[in-house]
Write an enzyme that holds these catalytic residues in place. Structure first.
Site, PDB file in Angstrom:
ATOM      1  N   ARG A 121      40.323   6.089  71.963  1.00 33.76           N
ATOM      2  CA  ARG A 121      39.892   4.844  72.616  1.00 33.76           C
ATOM      3  C   ARG A 121      39.868   4.930  74.137  1.00 33.76           C
ATOM      4  NH1 ARG A 121      43.252   3.333  68.674  1.00 33.76           N
ATOM      5  NH2 ARG A 121      42.227   2.580  66.793  1.00 33.76           N
ATOM      6  N   LYS A 143      28.051   5.798  83.734  1.00 31.82           N
ATOM      7  CA  LYS A 143      27.263   5.687  82.498  1.00 31.82           C
ATOM      8  C   LYS A 143      27.418   6.982  81.727  1.00 31.82           C
ATOM      9  CE  LYS A 143      23.123   3.067  83.675  1.00 31.82           C
ATOM     10  NZ  LYS A 143      21.682   3.155  83.380  1.00 31.82           N
ATOM     11  N   GLU A 185      15.472  12.370  93.159  1.00 27.77           N
ATOM     12  CA  GLU A 185      16.363  11.200  93.099  1.00 27.77           C
ATOM     13  C   GLU A 185      16.943  10.863  94.479  1.00 27.77           C
ATOM     14  OE1 GLU A 185      16.605   9.498  90.226  1.00 27.77           O
ATOM     15  OE2 GLU A 185      16.126  10.967  88.660  1.00 27.77           O
ATOM     16  N   LYS A 227      24.077   4.996  95.934  1.00 28.16           N
ATOM     17  CA  LYS A 227      24.266   4.700  94.510  1.00 28.16           C
ATOM     18  C   LYS A 227      25.592   3.961  94.290  1.00 28.16           C
ATOM     19  CE  LYS A 227      23.849   5.918  89.776  1.00 28.16           C
ATOM     20  NZ  LYS A 227      23.627   6.863  88.696  1.00 28.16           N
ATOM     21  N   GLU A 237      24.713  -3.218  85.179  1.00 28.92           N
ATOM     22  CA  GLU A 237      23.268  -3.325  85.217  1.00 28.92           C
ATOM     23  C   GLU A 237      22.745  -4.696  84.830  1.00 28.92           C
ATOM     24  OE1 GLU A 237      21.585   0.423  84.118  1.00 28.92           O
ATOM     25  OE2 GLU A 237      19.653  -0.485  83.687  1.00 28.92           O
ATOM     26  N   ARG A 241      21.332  -3.191  89.991  1.00 25.68           N
ATOM     27  CA  ARG A 241      21.278  -1.812  89.511  1.00 25.68           C
ATOM     28  C   ARG A 241      19.879  -1.443  89.003  1.00 25.68           C
ATOM     29  NH1 ARG A 241      26.387   1.437  86.689  1.00 25.68           N
ATOM     30  NH2 ARG A 241      25.290   3.390  86.469  1.00 25.68           N
ATOM     31  N   ASN A 245      15.800   2.073  89.046  1.00 21.48           N
ATOM     32  CA  ASN A 245      14.706   2.504  88.167  1.00 21.48           C
ATOM     33  C   ASN A 245      13.395   2.734  88.902  1.00 21.48           C
ATOM     34  OD1 ASN A 245      16.150   2.589  85.773  1.00 21.48           O
ATOM     35  ND2 ASN A 245      15.917   0.394  85.456  1.00 21.48           N
ATOM     36  N   HIS A 248      10.827   5.189  87.717  1.00 20.44           N
ATOM     37  CA  HIS A 248      11.207   5.571  86.357  1.00 20.44           C
ATOM     38  C   HIS A 248      10.381   4.880  85.274  1.00 20.44           C
ATOM     39  CE1 HIS A 248      14.463   7.551  88.400  1.00 20.44           C
ATOM     40  NE2 HIS A 248      14.976   8.005  87.269  1.00 20.44           N
ATOM     41  N   HIS A 252       9.262   7.728  83.094  1.00 14.37           N
ATOM     42  CA  HIS A 252       9.659   7.904  81.692  1.00 14.37           C
ATOM     43  C   HIS A 252       8.431   8.018  80.786  1.00 14.37           C
ATOM     44  CE1 HIS A 252      13.895   6.069  82.451  1.00 14.37           C
ATOM     45  NE2 HIS A 252      13.959   7.392  82.401  1.00 14.37           N
ATOM     46  N   HIS A 265      12.500  15.880  84.484  1.00 12.43           N
ATOM     47  CA  HIS A 265      12.696  14.459  84.758  1.00 12.43           C
ATOM     48  C   HIS A 265      12.338  14.124  86.212  1.00 12.43           C
ATOM     49  CE1 HIS A 265      14.443  10.473  84.748  1.00 12.43           C
ATOM     50  NE2 HIS A 265      15.235  10.819  85.743  1.00 12.43           N
TER      51      HIS A 265
HETATM   52  N1  LIG Z   1      24.656   9.048  83.422  1.00  8.36           N
HETATM   53  C1  LIG Z   1      23.691   8.816  84.286  1.00  8.36           C
HETATM   54  O1  LIG Z   1      23.734   7.868  85.061  1.00  8.36           O
HETATM   55  C2  LIG Z   1      22.525   9.757  84.310  1.00  8.36           C
HETATM   56  C3  LIG Z   1      21.604   9.682  85.361  1.00  8.36           C
HETATM   57  C4  LIG Z   1      20.558  10.603  85.388  1.00  8.36           C
HETATM   58  C5  LIG Z   1      20.449  11.562  84.382  1.00  8.36           C
HETATM   59  N2  LIG Z   1      21.357  11.612  83.383  1.00  8.36           N
HETATM   60  C6  LIG Z   1      21.284  12.636  82.323  1.00  8.36           C
HETATM   61  O2  LIG Z   1      21.397  13.913  82.942  1.00  8.36           O
HETATM   62  C7  LIG Z   1      20.797  14.894  82.094  1.00  8.36           C
HETATM   63  C8  LIG Z   1      20.020  15.874  82.943  1.00  8.36           C
HETATM   64  O3  LIG Z   1      20.908  16.502  83.833  1.00  8.36           O
HETATM   65  P1  LIG Z   1      20.556  17.915  84.521  1.00  8.36           P
HETATM   66  O4  LIG Z   1      19.191  17.874  85.076  1.00  8.36           O
HETATM   67  O5  LIG Z   1      21.689  18.229  85.405  1.00  8.36           O
HETATM   68  O6  LIG Z   1      20.427  18.880  83.260  1.00  8.36           O
HETATM   69  P2  LIG Z   1      21.423  19.933  82.571  1.00  8.36           P
HETATM   70  O7  LIG Z   1      22.795  19.433  82.524  1.00  8.36           O
HETATM   71  O8  LIG Z   1      20.767  20.276  81.284  1.00  8.36           O
HETATM   72  O9  LIG Z   1      21.345  21.179  83.546  1.00  8.36           O
HETATM   73  C9  LIG Z   1      20.120  21.868  83.708  1.00  8.36           C
HETATM   74  C10 LIG Z   1      20.295  23.372  83.542  1.00  8.36           C
HETATM   75  O10 LIG Z   1      20.943  23.898  84.680  1.00  8.36           O
HETATM   76  C11 LIG Z   1      21.998  24.781  84.311  1.00  8.36           C
HETATM   77  N3  LIG Z   1      22.968  24.732  85.397  1.00  8.36           N
HETATM   78  C12 LIG Z   1      23.859  23.762  85.679  1.00  8.36           C
HETATM   79  N4  LIG Z   1      24.497  24.016  86.811  1.00  8.36           N
HETATM   80  C13 LIG Z   1      24.014  25.182  87.280  1.00  8.36           C
HETATM   81  C14 LIG Z   1      24.280  25.966  88.418  1.00  8.36           C
HETATM   82  N5  LIG Z   1      25.149  25.582  89.369  1.00  8.36           N
HETATM   83  N6  LIG Z   1      23.584  27.122  88.566  1.00  8.36           N
HETATM   84  C15 LIG Z   1      22.663  27.507  87.667  1.00  8.36           C
HETATM   85  N7  LIG Z   1      22.367  26.801  86.565  1.00  8.36           N
HETATM   86  C16 LIG Z   1      23.041  25.648  86.372  1.00  8.36           C
HETATM   87  C17 LIG Z   1      22.466  24.266  82.993  1.00  8.36           C
HETATM   88  O11 LIG Z   1      23.077  25.291  82.254  1.00  8.36           O
HETATM   89  C18 LIG Z   1      21.171  23.781  82.345  1.00  8.36           C
HETATM   90  O12 LIG Z   1      20.548  24.853  81.689  1.00  8.36           O
HETATM   91  C19 LIG Z   1      19.959  14.131  81.091  1.00  8.36           C
HETATM   92  O13 LIG Z   1      20.579  14.183  79.826  1.00  8.36           O
HETATM   93  C20 LIG Z   1      19.958  12.695  81.616  1.00  8.36           C
HETATM   94  O14 LIG Z   1      19.886  11.743  80.582  1.00  8.36           O
HETATM   95  C21 LIG Z   1      22.391  10.720  83.334  1.00  8.36           C
HETATM   96 ZN   LIG Z   2      16.309   9.639  87.119  1.00  6.84          ZN
END
Ligand SMILES: NC(=O)c1ccc[n+]([C@@H]2O[C@H](COP(=O)([O-])OP(=O)(O)OC[C@H]3O[C@@H](n4cnc5c(N)ncnc54)[C@H](O)[C@@H]3O)[C@@H](O)[C@H]2O)c1
Ligand SMILES: [Zn+2]
Length: 367
Positions: A121, A143, A185, A227, A237, A241, A245, A248, A252, A265
């Site tokens: 929990r 989030k 971003e 942020k 949100e 917040r 978007n 986006h 999206h 993305h």
């Molecule tokens: N929670 C939120 O508010 C929020 C906001 C935006 C996006 N997201 C989520 O984030 C995710 C995308 O994140 P991302 O773009 O970081 O993708 P990811 O976590 O898949 O990383 C992208 C790639 O980079 C590699 N990598 C990571 N760090 C590295 C480094 N220092 N050197 C070399 N390679 C490295 C990883 O192994 C992976 O293959 C999505 O699932 C999205 O939904 C969440």
């Molecule tokens: Zn985004």
């Protein structure tokens, strides 16, 4: 060392940013966590590149860390993986006093954050983001989520970390494409709330894209401040917040219509920001030219600002409205009034947006 405070009453926390912070990671975690053992969720790629640095930093401060590396990729953000990780934690004897460390990009942050939100929990967690996107976006705001086969981020929780540690040196192993995608971003944060920051990005684009440590740390700090300010005033949100978007609504749809994986993305969001800025001009909403400066900066960063010819504009528009229908109510889109100021507005008539998008289809396909 740059520091940003996220103000959320008794759930407030710091974001620490700087080159080489990973060496002090254990001492930094000590300031917020009791207990001797940590559960580190990471992916095999990040672990291979930087795992030993993290381990050394943790052990120096006397922590014993259980590492749980999973394969990289969005597919891992699922219930099955959540269950595996929970079993692993339980087998290792982690109880309510456990601390989870998320060491990786946004996939790891969202998955490990959700694990921390639901394990017994709720246990505490620390974010150590390693992608630019995770630093400026997903590690801030609390989030957390996993995907289900039919929808992204459908199961999740708001769960704030106790600390976020961003070592800009870890970003140097990212591919240029990953750097660009995260940079989109940063641009977004400037456009919606901070004209001065937008101008800084324009004047220092090269330094950012080269990940020059001093400017990168500065840019991460400014971006996290923006942020953090939005999240502090609207954690769940309800209102403000929503301006996060920007870019986006269209972005999206571009991701969905082009097929997931065709655009990163951040690339889709870059196209979305240009489209939404042009729409703001067409609707007479913008008080000044906004699309030119935004498109100029994005293209200097190497991000796309037009649509691939095989992306169908009618499909884009119907995807946006279908998305709206499932959520009930009207489609809202965030439009810039000027650089540094944006607002969500309802968009009942899609014709102007469709015209803008048609004007953004690339005349030739670039390779
Ligand atoms: N929670 C939120 O508010 C929020 C906001 C935006 C996006 N997201 C989520 O984030 C995710 C995308 O994140 P991302 O773009 O970081 O993708 P990811 O976590 O898949 O990383 C992208 C790639 O980079 C590699 N990598 C990571 N760090 C590295 C480094 N220092 N050197 C070399 N390679 C490295 C990883 O192994 C992976 O293959 C999505 O699932 C999205 O939904 C969440
Ligand atoms: Zn985004």
């Amino acid at each position: 060392l740059e520091r940003v405070r996220v103000d959320l009453g008794d759930r407030s926390y710091n974001i620490l940013i700087g080159p080489g912070l990973i060496q002090q990671v254990g001492c930094l975690i000590r300031t917020v966590c009791s207990g001797e053992r940590l559960f580190v969720v990471t992916d095999t790629r990040v672990n291979g590149l930087h795992g030993s640095l993290l381990r050394a930093g943790l052990e120096k401060a006397g922590f014993s860390a259980v590492f749980a590396p999973i394969p990289p990729g969005e597919k891992q953000k699922c219930l099955r993986r959540l269950e595996d990780l929970s079993v692993h934690m339980a087998q290792e004897g982690f109880d309510r006093g456990a601390t989870v460390v998320a060491f990786g990009g946004g996939v790891i942050g969202d998955l490990a954050g959700f694990l921390a939100a639901v394990y017994m929990r709720g246990v505490q967690y620390v974010q150590v983001p390693t992608t630019l996107l995770a630093c400026v976006d997903s590690s801030v705001g609390g989030k957390t989520a996993v995907n289900i086969p039919t929808a992204k981020n459908l199961l999740g929780a708001f769960h704030q970390p106790r600390l976020v540690i961003q070592d800009v040196n870890l970003l140097c192993t990212l591919s240029p494409r990953d750097v660009r995608a995260g940079a989109a971003e940063l641009v977004k944060h400037g456009v919606i709330l901070d004209r001065g920051f937008f101008d800084d990005l324009r004047a220092n684009t090269r330094r950012l894209m080269d990940l020059e440590p001093e400017f990168t740390a500065y840019a991460l700090r400014r971006s996290c401040e923006i942020k953090a300010r939005v999240v502090s005033s609207d954690e769940r949100e309800a209102g403000l917040r929503a301006i996060l978007n920007f870019g986006h609504t269209v972005g999206h749809a571009v991701e969905a219509v082009a097929g997931y994986g065709a655009y990163r993305h951040g690339e889709a969001v870059a196209i979305g920001m240009v489209a939404e800025a042009r729409l703001a001009e067409q609707m007479g909403f913008a008080r000044e030219p906004v699309s030119e400066p935004i498109a100029g900066l994005l293209s200097d960063m190497g991000l796309p600002i037009c649509l691939r010819a095989d992306v169908n504009v009618e499909d884009l528009v119907s995807t946006m409205y279908a998305d709206k229908k499932t959520r009930g109510g009207r489609l809202h889109i965030v439009l810039p009034r000027e650089i540094g100021c944006a607002e969500p507005v309802p968009l009942d008539d899609p014709s102007k947006l469709a015209a803008v998008l048609r004007g953004m289809v690339c005349s030739r396909v670039s390779h």
